[in-house]
Design an enzyme around this catalytic site. Sequence first.
Site, PDB file in Angstrom:
ATOM      1  N   LYS A   1       0.815  -1.257   0.066  1.00 26.87           N
ATOM      2  CA  LYS A   1       0.211   0.304  -0.633  1.00 26.87           C
ATOM      3  C   LYS A   1       0.784   1.193  -0.279  1.00 26.87           C
ATOM      4  O   LYS A   1       1.916   1.690   0.539  1.00 26.87           O
ATOM      5  CB  LYS A   1      -1.112  -0.457   0.608  1.00 26.87           C
ATOM      6  CG  LYS A   1      -2.079   1.378   1.690  1.00 26.87           C
ATOM      7  CD  LYS A   1      -2.872   0.991   2.408  1.00 26.87           C
ATOM      8  CE  LYS A   1      -4.215   2.243   2.813  1.00 26.87           C
ATOM      9  NZ  LYS A   1      -4.609   1.545   3.666  1.00 26.87           N
TER      10      LYS A   1
ATOM     11  N   SER B   1      -9.719   1.692   3.392  1.00 23.61           N
ATOM     12  CA  SER B   1      -8.826   2.202   2.796  1.00 23.61           C
ATOM     13  C   SER B   1      -7.540   1.713   1.578  1.00 23.61           C
ATOM     14  O   SER B   1      -7.146   2.351   0.321  1.00 23.61           O
ATOM     15  CB  SER B   1      -7.934   3.512   3.184  1.00 23.61           C
ATOM     16  OG  SER B   1      -7.545   3.004   3.918  1.00 23.61           O
TER      17      SER B   1
ATOM     18  N   SER C   1      -9.284  -0.231   7.469  1.00 17.29           N
ATOM     19  CA  SER C   1      -8.920  -0.728   6.313  1.00 17.29           C
ATOM     20  C   SER C   1      -8.635  -1.675   5.726  1.00 17.29           C
ATOM     21  O   SER C   1      -8.268  -1.263   4.209  1.00 17.29           O
ATOM     22  CB  SER C   1      -7.868   0.624   6.463  1.00 17.29           C
ATOM     23  OG  SER C   1      -8.263   1.555   6.274  1.00 17.29           O
TER      24      SER C   1
END
Lengths: 109, 526
Positions: free
Chosen positions: B78, B173, B197
């Site tokens: 990420k 997210s 997330s």
Amino acid sequence: QQVSVEVLEHLEHLALVDFRDAEGVERLQKAIQFADQLHEVNTDGVEPMDSVLEDRWCLYLREDDVTEGNCTKELLENAREKVEEYFVAPPGNIPLPKLEERETFLEGS
Amino acid sequence: AALNGGLRSQVSAALKEGRVTPTELCQRCLALIKSTKFLNAYITVAEETALKQAEESEERYKRGQPLGILDGIPIAVKDNFNTAGIETTCASNMLKGYISPYNATVVQKLLDQGAVLLGKTNLDEFAMGSGSTDGVFGPVRNPWSYSKQYKEKSVPKSHSEDEESNWVITGGSSGGSAAAVSSFTCFAALGSDTGGSTRNPAAHCGVVGLKPTYGLISRHGLIPLVNSMDVPGILTRCVDDAAVLLGSLAGHDPKDSTTIQDGFKPFELPNLTDVSKLSIGIPKEYHAPGLSSEILALWSKAADLFKNAGAKVVEVSLPHTPYSIVCYHVLCTAEVASNMARFDGLEYGHRSDMKDSTESMYAATRREGFNDVVRGRILSGNYFLLKQNYEKYFVKAQKVRRLIANDFVKVFRSGVDILLTPTTLSDATPYTEFIQEDNRTRSAQDDILTQAANMAGLPAINVPTALSERGLPVGLQFIGRSFQEKQLLTVAKWFEKQVQFPVIQLEEVKRHDTDVFQHQKSASFS
């Protein structure tokens, strides 16, 4: 209750971020309204919790020996403005312009 | 090779036996990333360095000296983890062009094991959001939007345009990471989890999403959102793989003083056959308003599955659950206000051209660099931290946090081993519908089932369970006791085996291994 313009301006100073428009202020109002639900909970005699590791956490300490560093070049690489080994900033100790002088949405609210 | 197989059981063996080489794996993944570009899962693809890492791995396999199971395995990270020499943006204008000078500890650990870093995945700006729709590089598309399973269930549209706008979100997210794993472009990905997330997009993308216990995995190098709740998250296609990743990442890090010092021993998951000694808790408050009837039914079915297999299944209560979102809202914005203060344009990141004064330069830089969501949270956080509000909001929230954490302690003390809950309120929403509500409202709605585990620091995992009526993945969540990941993952693995979640049928994924799919059964659980 509506948040006063003084507080809004104070927040913009503290955060160095602006509300930009009515939506921004409305967002804060809603956020406060939402947070007010906390007061429904009875917390008498309850200690605030800083960390979930409070029971088992013995802060890790080590000897005060230098084990890394000497990376000035790498650290300066990402800065846009620098001179020799200094980060360069515009002049300090100049407060942000007052509400009346600034171009800000809060003016005239 | 077994693109769809488990790391330990199939891929590692294939690499050792030379049936596939790390370079082939890497090239295949890179090609697939290119052909699935429309998903927008990746912000940066590190093609050159990945191929180089793959070549080095290949040399090691040739010498018969692989570093471990992860040697040669393509992974994605990420884009809020620092990766040396590779741009790290947090999907924000504030960090566009920022080349990290160091690797986050978890990235370093993966590289030390020989993993091949394919690239950085897309997210909501600064990990604030539950859709992966609010980053500057645009939204991530859920690969299941393009699956045969979803298309079959979609109402046929007359124009092809409508089909284009029919795509659903990944959740967030860590949406890019979830999409990357789901679409086979990597074998595992790192996400982060502060309010859900990792688990939320895992549920929507039909992959395993593990949130480890707070303090187990180092946060050094993970650009922080909420220091007291953030953890690196692990996304994989099966529970066994999550255990492999966990084994490589967990453990004390002197560079992160919030990691515990107890030794961590990597483990292999046993194949549980007898669940009669297990006590599963069903927290009634997780029957939250807005929970779809479909998911409610699946949750109930799962509980019955455990009961019929001999486990003890009990209803339990976590009474402060309805307040966890409000509590999170205050604590999160407060910590964000503090954490975002470092972005001033001086040392790194975006810098405004404004030169009048330091403060006006900071203000302009932050105005230009942050999106509305980030700015909104900073301002709210600063409000709650004002002297006149500190006790009323921040300290109050900290007290409520203790009550939430204590709810879990009481339940686990009463003999419950694992909690079983839904992960999300519904299956993935179409993008056009999702963006009609603002980020804060969406986050408040979507985090409701995942957030409390972050409050209490507990480990939690999403296991893909079945397909919804719309042909989209639905997952269920298991929450375990602190630092009892082995038990949590063992139960999750047993459950995974029972439900036999179907493989996504994506036309873009060119699969050469037909024998792999003899092992895959279609959904027997829904």
